[in-house]
Design a protein around this motif. Structure first.
Motif, PDB file in Angstrom:
ATOM      1  N   ARG A  70       0.833  -1.208   0.000  1.00  0.00           N
ATOM      2  CA  ARG A  70       0.000   0.000   0.000  1.00  0.00           C
ATOM      3  C   ARG A  70       0.867   1.258   0.000  1.00  0.00           C
ATOM      4  O   ARG A  70       0.599   2.194  -0.765  1.00  0.00           O
ATOM      5  CB  ARG A  70      -0.940   0.011   1.198  1.00  0.00           C
ATOM      6  CG  ARG A  70      -1.795   1.296   1.284  1.00  0.00           C
ATOM      7  CD  ARG A  70      -2.604   1.357   2.562  1.00  0.00           C
ATOM      8  NE  ARG A  70      -3.703   0.431   2.556  1.00  0.00           N
ATOM      9  CZ  ARG A  70      -4.917   0.712   2.073  1.00  0.00           C
ATOM     10  NH1 ARG A  70      -5.172   1.899   1.558  1.00  0.00           N
ATOM     11  NH2 ARG A  70      -5.882  -0.188   2.115  1.00  0.00           N
ATOM     12  N   GLU A  74       0.808   3.945  -3.040  1.00  0.00           N
ATOM     13  CA  GLU A  74       0.381   5.318  -2.748  1.00  0.00           C
ATOM     14  C   GLU A  74       1.475   6.320  -3.072  1.00  0.00           C
ATOM     15  O   GLU A  74       1.196   7.411  -3.602  1.00  0.00           O
ATOM     16  CB  GLU A  74      -0.037   5.423  -1.283  1.00  0.00           C
ATOM     17  CG  GLU A  74      -1.340   4.718  -0.967  1.00  0.00           C
ATOM     18  CD  GLU A  74      -1.713   4.776   0.506  1.00  0.00           C
ATOM     19  OE1 GLU A  74      -2.891   4.544   0.834  1.00  0.00           O
ATOM     20  OE2 GLU A  74      -0.817   5.066   1.340  1.00  0.00           O
ATOM     21  N   LEU A  77       1.588   6.699  -6.911  1.00  0.00           N
ATOM     22  CA  LEU A  77       0.420   7.414  -7.425  1.00  0.00           C
ATOM     23  C   LEU A  77       0.543   8.912  -7.167  1.00  0.00           C
ATOM     24  O   LEU A  77       0.200   9.735  -8.027  1.00  0.00           O
ATOM     25  CB  LEU A  77      -0.859   6.870  -6.786  1.00  0.00           C
ATOM     26  CG  LEU A  77      -1.234   5.423  -7.114  1.00  0.00           C
ATOM     27  CD1 LEU A  77      -2.544   5.045  -6.438  1.00  0.00           C
ATOM     28  CD2 LEU A  77      -1.328   5.206  -8.617  1.00  0.00           C
ATOM     29  N   GLU A  81       0.978  11.708 -10.244  1.00  0.00           N
ATOM     30  CA  GLU A  81      -0.300  12.402 -10.419  1.00  0.00           C
ATOM     31  C   GLU A  81      -0.160  13.597 -11.364  1.00  0.00           C
ATOM     32  O   GLU A  81       0.736  14.432 -11.217  1.00  0.00           O
ATOM     33  CB  GLU A  81      -0.826  12.884  -9.071  1.00  0.00           C
ATOM     34  CG  GLU A  81      -2.212  13.508  -9.160  1.00  0.00           C
ATOM     35  CD  GLU A  81      -2.772  13.893  -7.803  1.00  0.00           C
ATOM     36  OE1 GLU A  81      -3.921  14.368  -7.760  1.00  0.00           O
ATOM     37  OE2 GLU A  81      -2.076  13.710  -6.785  1.00  0.00           O
ATOM     38  N   LYS A  98      -2.138  -0.681 -12.321  1.00  0.00           N
ATOM     39  CA  LYS A  98      -3.565  -0.402 -12.213  1.00  0.00           C
ATOM     40  C   LYS A  98      -4.248  -1.437 -11.323  1.00  0.00           C
ATOM     41  O   LYS A  98      -5.132  -1.104 -10.522  1.00  0.00           O
ATOM     42  CB  LYS A  98      -4.211  -0.373 -13.598  1.00  0.00           C
ATOM     43  CG  LYS A  98      -5.654   0.128 -13.568  1.00  0.00           C
ATOM     44  CD  LYS A  98      -6.147   0.478 -14.952  1.00  0.00           C
ATOM     45  CE  LYS A  98      -7.551   1.071 -14.879  1.00  0.00           C
ATOM     46  NZ  LYS A  98      -8.047   1.484 -16.211  1.00  0.00           N
ATOM     47  N   ALA A 101      -3.267  -0.655  -7.736  1.00  0.00           N
ATOM     48  CA  ALA A 101      -4.000   0.523  -7.265  1.00  0.00           C
ATOM     49  C   ALA A 101      -5.442   0.154  -6.913  1.00  0.00           C
ATOM     50  O   ALA A 101      -5.986   0.620  -5.898  1.00  0.00           O
ATOM     51  CB  ALA A 101      -3.975   1.620  -8.330  1.00  0.00           C
ATOM     52  N   LYS A 102      -6.055  -0.693  -7.727  1.00  0.00           N
ATOM     53  CA  LYS A 102      -7.441  -1.085  -7.481  1.00  0.00           C
ATOM     54  C   LYS A 102      -7.571  -1.855  -6.169  1.00  0.00           C
ATOM     55  O   LYS A 102      -8.589  -1.738  -5.465  1.00  0.00           O
ATOM     56  CB  LYS A 102      -7.956  -1.935  -8.641  1.00  0.00           C
ATOM     57  CG  LYS A 102      -9.434  -2.301  -8.502  1.00  0.00           C
ATOM     58  CD  LYS A 102      -9.939  -3.076  -9.695  1.00  0.00           C
ATOM     59  CE  LYS A 102     -11.414  -3.424  -9.517  1.00  0.00           C
ATOM     60  NZ  LYS A 102     -11.953  -4.172 -10.671  1.00  0.00           N
ATOM     61  N   HIS A 105      -8.282   0.558  -3.665  1.00  0.00           N
ATOM     62  CA  HIS A 105      -9.402   1.441  -4.006  1.00  0.00           C
ATOM     63  C   HIS A 105      -8.942   2.787  -4.565  1.00  0.00           C
ATOM     64  O   HIS A 105      -9.533   3.831  -4.292  1.00  0.00           O
ATOM     65  CB  HIS A 105     -10.306   1.650  -2.780  1.00  0.00           C
ATOM     66  CG  HIS A 105     -10.716   0.364  -2.128  1.00  0.00           C
ATOM     67  ND1 HIS A 105     -11.574  -0.534  -2.722  1.00  0.00           N
ATOM     68  CD2 HIS A 105     -10.355  -0.186  -0.934  1.00  0.00           C
ATOM     69  CE1 HIS A 105     -11.734  -1.583  -1.927  1.00  0.00           C
ATOM     70  NE2 HIS A 105     -11.007  -1.397  -0.840  1.00  0.00           N
ATOM     71  N   TYR A 106      -7.877   2.757  -5.376  1.00  0.00           N
ATOM     72  CA  TYR A 106      -7.403   3.953  -6.072  1.00  0.00           C
ATOM     73  C   TYR A 106      -7.581   3.772  -7.579  1.00  0.00           C
ATOM     74  O   TYR A 106      -7.487   2.655  -8.097  1.00  0.00           O
ATOM     75  CB  TYR A 106      -5.923   4.222  -5.789  1.00  0.00           C
ATOM     76  CG  TYR A 106      -5.620   4.624  -4.371  1.00  0.00           C
ATOM     77  CD1 TYR A 106      -5.976   5.879  -3.879  1.00  0.00           C
ATOM     78  CD2 TYR A 106      -4.960   3.743  -3.512  1.00  0.00           C
ATOM     79  CE1 TYR A 106      -5.686   6.245  -2.576  1.00  0.00           C
ATOM     80  CE2 TYR A 106      -4.665   4.104  -2.208  1.00  0.00           C
ATOM     81  CZ  TYR A 106      -5.032   5.351  -1.750  1.00  0.00           C
ATOM     82  OH  TYR A 106      -4.749   5.712  -0.452  1.00  0.00           O
ATOM     83  N   ALA A 107      -7.798   4.878  -8.263  1.00  0.00           N
ATOM     84  CA  ALA A 107      -7.858   4.854  -9.725  1.00  0.00           C
ATOM     85  C   ALA A 107      -6.465   5.128 -10.289  1.00  0.00           C
ATOM     86  O   ALA A 107      -5.662   5.824  -9.674  1.00  0.00           O
ATOM     87  CB  ALA A 107      -8.835   5.909 -10.229  1.00  0.00           C
ATOM     88  N   PHE A 108      -6.197   4.569 -11.452  1.00  0.00           N
ATOM     89  CA  PHE A 108      -4.943   4.840 -12.155  1.00  0.00           C
ATOM     90  C   PHE A 108      -5.268   4.876 -13.637  1.00  0.00           C
ATOM     91  O   PHE A 108      -5.150   3.896 -14.353  1.00  0.00           O
ATOM     92  CB  PHE A 108      -3.905   3.771 -11.837  1.00  0.00           C
ATOM     93  CG  PHE A 108      -2.529   4.057 -12.394  1.00  0.00           C
ATOM     94  CD1 PHE A 108      -1.820   5.168 -11.995  1.00  0.00           C
ATOM     95  CD2 PHE A 108      -1.944   3.183 -13.308  1.00  0.00           C
ATOM     96  CE1 PHE A 108      -0.543   5.421 -12.503  1.00  0.00           C
ATOM     97  CE2 PHE A 108      -0.680   3.423 -13.828  1.00  0.00           C
ATOM     98  CZ  PHE A 108       0.021   4.550 -13.410  1.00  0.00           C
TER      99      PHE A 108
END
Length: 234
Positions: A70, A74, A77, A81, A98, A101-102, A105-108
């Motif tokens: 994690r 993070e 990302l 960004e 991707k 990240a999922k 619960h993050y979008a990429f």
């Protein structure tokens, strides 16, 4: 593409669903100059084969000192960004990132340029389009091939060299949306988590990594690896 993040991943294998990222390396480039870098080794939540250790040069001691998945995801990302991305065989790394990240619960969602695709279109006379071959073609010495940061830096150098050779207005240098939809992930169950923790405790396996981000299949694989190596609880 004048501003971008070139990135590369080292993984435990080729399967997005079954394998894991163990190193993230990235360089931020602005107008041909390095404007930042990101590099981390991630603590493995499953067994890493001797083949991967030999290939990457990432030792087991380095892996034992790695950060949680994690935290690594993070960090990357945040670093990337707002930037398009660059990679060699880009979709391999994009799919892994991707999917990772999922898990948290993050979008990429990115646009990007693939230097492998660019080389296939522009350097047709070059027999091999591997990153090492492109580095040799452009007289660049990659200090540590198959290490994420060094390969990311090499990819950026190759990209800038290609732009100088062929001109920045080549269509292949324009970032395009990257399309990939990860499979729906079924996360580790409470039963698996409890059993895995008990198994580690029983066999006195020291572990500083969180298992919360494991999928059901990853948890099952980890349990099988521990039982295969240490045996069942009695």
């Amino acid at each position: 593409m004048k501003e971008y993040v070139a990135f590369d991943l080292e993984t435990t294998g080729l399967s997005v669903e079954e394998d894991q990222v163990i190193e993230i390396g990235a360089v931020k480039v602005k107008n041909g100059k390095i404007a930042g870098k990101y590099n981390c080794i991630i603590y493995p939540e499953r067994e890493v084969s001797d083949f991967i250790i030999r290939l990457t040069g990432i030792t087991r001691k380095m892996l034992d000192g790695g950060i949680p998945m994690r935290e690594g995801v993070e960090g990357f990302l945040a670093f990337s960004e707002g930037y398009s991305v660059l990679g060699h065989n880009l979709m391999f790394d994009y799919r892994f990132m991707k999917t990772a990240a999922k898990r948290f619960h993050y979008a990429f969602e990115k646009e990007g340029v693939d230097t492998l695709r660019a080389a296939r279109l522009l350097l047709r006379g070059l027999e091999s389009k591997k990153l090492s071959s492109l580095c040799e073609h452009y007289h660049y010495v990659n200090q540590a091939a198959h290490r994420a940061y060094d390969d990311a830096l090499a990819t950026a150098v190759v990209f800038e060299s290609m732009k100088r050779e062929f001109g920045e207005d080549q269509k292949v240098f324009v970032p395009e949306p990257l399309q990939y939809r990860p499979k729906k992930l079924q996360m580790i169950t409470a039963k698996q988590k409890r059993y895995l923790n008990e198994l580690r405790k029983y066999h006195k396996i020291e572990d500083n990594g969180s298992i919360d981000g494991l999928t059901m299949s990853e948890a099952s694989k980890t349990i099988d690896e521990i039982i295969s190596k240490y045996g069942v609880m009695r």
